[in-house]
Design a protein around this motif. Structure first.
Motif, PDB file in Angstrom:
ATOM      1  N   UNK A 184       0.781  -1.145  -0.007  1.00 32.43           N
ATOM      2  CA  UNK A 184       0.102   0.173  -0.168  1.00 32.43           C
ATOM      3  C   UNK A 184       0.914   1.302   0.056  1.00 32.43           C
ATOM      4  N   UNK A 185       0.234   2.370  -0.008  1.00 30.12           N
ATOM      5  CA  UNK A 185       0.881   3.857  -0.124  1.00 30.12           C
ATOM      6  C   UNK A 185       2.058   4.075   1.125  1.00 30.12           C
ATOM      7  N   UNK A 186       1.757   3.301   2.254  1.00 31.43           N
ATOM      8  CA  UNK A 186       2.668   3.471   3.463  1.00 31.43           C
ATOM      9  C   UNK A 186       3.622   2.408   3.526  1.00 31.43           C
ATOM     10  N   UNK A 187       3.801   1.583   2.239  1.00 32.99           N
ATOM     11  CA  UNK A 187       4.739   0.204   2.171  1.00 32.99           C
ATOM     12  C   UNK A 187       4.466  -0.755   2.807  1.00 32.99           C
ATOM     13  N   UNK A 188       3.194  -0.808   3.449  1.00 33.44           N
ATOM     14  CA  UNK A 188       2.577  -2.091   4.172  1.00 33.44           C
ATOM     15  C   UNK A 188       1.960  -2.878   3.353  1.00 33.44           C
ATOM     16  N   UNK A 189       2.303  -4.380   3.528  1.00 28.57           N
ATOM     17  CA  UNK A 189       1.859  -5.385   2.618  1.00 28.57           C
ATOM     18  C   UNK A 189       0.342  -5.677   3.054  1.00 28.57           C
ATOM     19  N   UNK A 190      -0.576  -5.545   2.009  1.00 31.86           N
ATOM     20  CA  UNK A 190      -1.927  -5.774   2.050  1.00 31.86           C
ATOM     21  C   UNK A 190      -2.294  -6.924   1.458  1.00 31.86           C
ATOM     22  N   UNK A 191      -2.797  -8.126   2.282  1.00 37.69           N
ATOM     23  CA  UNK A 191      -3.160  -9.375   1.598  1.00 37.69           C
ATOM     24  C   UNK A 191      -4.485  -9.093   0.863  1.00 37.69           C
ATOM     25  N   UNK A 192      -4.527  -9.761  -0.567  1.00 35.61           N
ATOM     26  CA  UNK A 192      -5.611 -10.142  -1.174  1.00 35.61           C
ATOM     27  C   UNK A 192      -6.250 -11.042  -1.195  1.00 35.61           C
ATOM     28  N   UNK A 193      -5.581 -12.140  -1.025  1.00 36.70           N
ATOM     29  CA  UNK A 193      -6.129 -13.583  -0.941  1.00 36.70           C
ATOM     30  C   UNK A 193      -5.784 -14.327  -2.095  1.00 36.70           C
ATOM     31  N   UNK A 194      -6.685 -15.458  -2.396  1.00 40.67           N
ATOM     32  CA  UNK A 194      -6.388 -16.351  -3.610  1.00 40.67           C
ATOM     33  C   UNK A 194      -7.096 -15.807  -4.866  1.00 40.67           C
ATOM     34  N   UNK A 195      -6.484 -15.528  -5.937  1.00 42.22           N
ATOM     35  CA  UNK A 195      -6.960 -14.942  -7.274  1.00 42.22           C
ATOM     36  C   UNK A 195      -6.756 -16.137  -7.929  1.00 42.22           C
ATOM     37  N   UNK A 196      -7.646 -16.521  -8.676  1.00 42.78           N
ATOM     38  CA  UNK A 196      -7.684 -17.572  -9.875  1.00 42.78           C
ATOM     39  C   UNK A 196      -7.870 -17.122 -11.126  1.00 42.78           C
ATOM     40  N   UNK A 221      -7.103   3.950  -6.826  1.00 39.98           N
ATOM     41  CA  UNK A 221      -5.745   3.579  -6.998  1.00 39.98           C
ATOM     42  C   UNK A 221      -5.469   1.961  -7.442  1.00 39.98           C
ATOM     43  N   UNK A 222      -4.426   1.956  -8.382  1.00 40.86           N
ATOM     44  CA  UNK A 222      -4.318   0.847  -8.864  1.00 40.86           C
ATOM     45  C   UNK A 222      -2.804   0.342  -8.481  1.00 40.86           C
ATOM     46  N   UNK A 223      -2.616  -0.981  -7.796  1.00 46.95           N
ATOM     47  CA  UNK A 223      -1.449  -1.403  -7.296  1.00 46.95           C
ATOM     48  C   UNK A 223      -0.698  -2.374  -8.036  1.00 46.95           C
ATOM     49  N   UNK A 224       0.424  -2.665  -8.094  1.00 47.09           N
ATOM     50  CA  UNK A 224       1.012  -4.041  -8.742  1.00 47.09           C
ATOM     51  C   UNK A 224       0.971  -4.915  -7.646  1.00 47.09           C
ATOM     52  N   UNK A 225       0.703  -5.972  -8.192  1.00 43.95           N
ATOM     53  CA  UNK A 225       0.392  -7.208  -7.136  1.00 43.95           C
ATOM     54  C   UNK A 225       1.616  -8.095  -7.307  1.00 43.95           C
ATOM     55  N   UNK A 226       1.782  -9.057  -6.035  1.00 47.84           N
ATOM     56  CA  UNK A 226       2.927  -9.897  -6.030  1.00 47.84           C
ATOM     57  C   UNK A 226       2.250 -11.194  -5.696  1.00 47.84           C
ATOM     58  N   UNK A 227       2.353 -12.272  -6.510  1.00 54.95           N
ATOM     59  CA  UNK A 227       1.860 -13.239  -6.180  1.00 54.95           C
ATOM     60  C   UNK A 227       2.592 -14.477  -6.016  1.00 54.95           C
ATOM     61  N   UNK A 228       2.695 -15.562  -5.456  1.00 52.10           N
ATOM     62  CA  UNK A 228       3.052 -16.948  -5.266  1.00 52.10           C
ATOM     63  C   UNK A 228       2.582 -17.984  -5.531  1.00 52.10           C
ATOM     64  N   UNK A 229       3.080 -18.865  -6.706  1.00 46.21           N
ATOM     65  CA  UNK A 229       2.299 -20.160  -7.105  1.00 46.21           C
ATOM     66  C   UNK A 229       2.350 -21.045  -6.194  1.00 46.21           C
ATOM     67  N   UNK A 230       1.124 -21.681  -6.003  1.00 44.61           N
ATOM     68  CA  UNK A 230       1.121 -22.849  -4.942  1.00 44.61           C
ATOM     69  C   UNK A 230       1.108 -24.279  -5.709  1.00 44.61           C
TER      70      UNK A 230
END
Length: 67
Positions: free
Chosen positions: A29-41, A58-67
């Protein structure tokens, strides 16, 4: 024997083709904190990775990790 082999190969191919691609995602987020979105498919995941994740105006760049 050939028919059985072809059937097995086809069955495995269909199984993998129907898998859902889901990942756990977050954005910073704007403060540099990590905001969880959850699972996206599937298509929603592809769209968010390509275009970002909108929160309000506001549009943010997301970071995802494959499971």
């Amino acid at each position: 024997m050939k028919k059985a082999t072809i059937f097995i190969i086809a069955a495995v191919g269909f199984t993998f083709a129907s898998c859902k691609k889901c990942e756990e995602c977050h954005y910073d987020d704007a403060d540099g904190n990590e905001a969880e979105i959850g699972e996206i498919c599937d298509e929603e995941l592809e769209d968010a990775e390509a275009n970002g994740y909108a929160v309000g105006d506001t549009t943010y760049t997301i970071h995802c990790e494959e499971h």
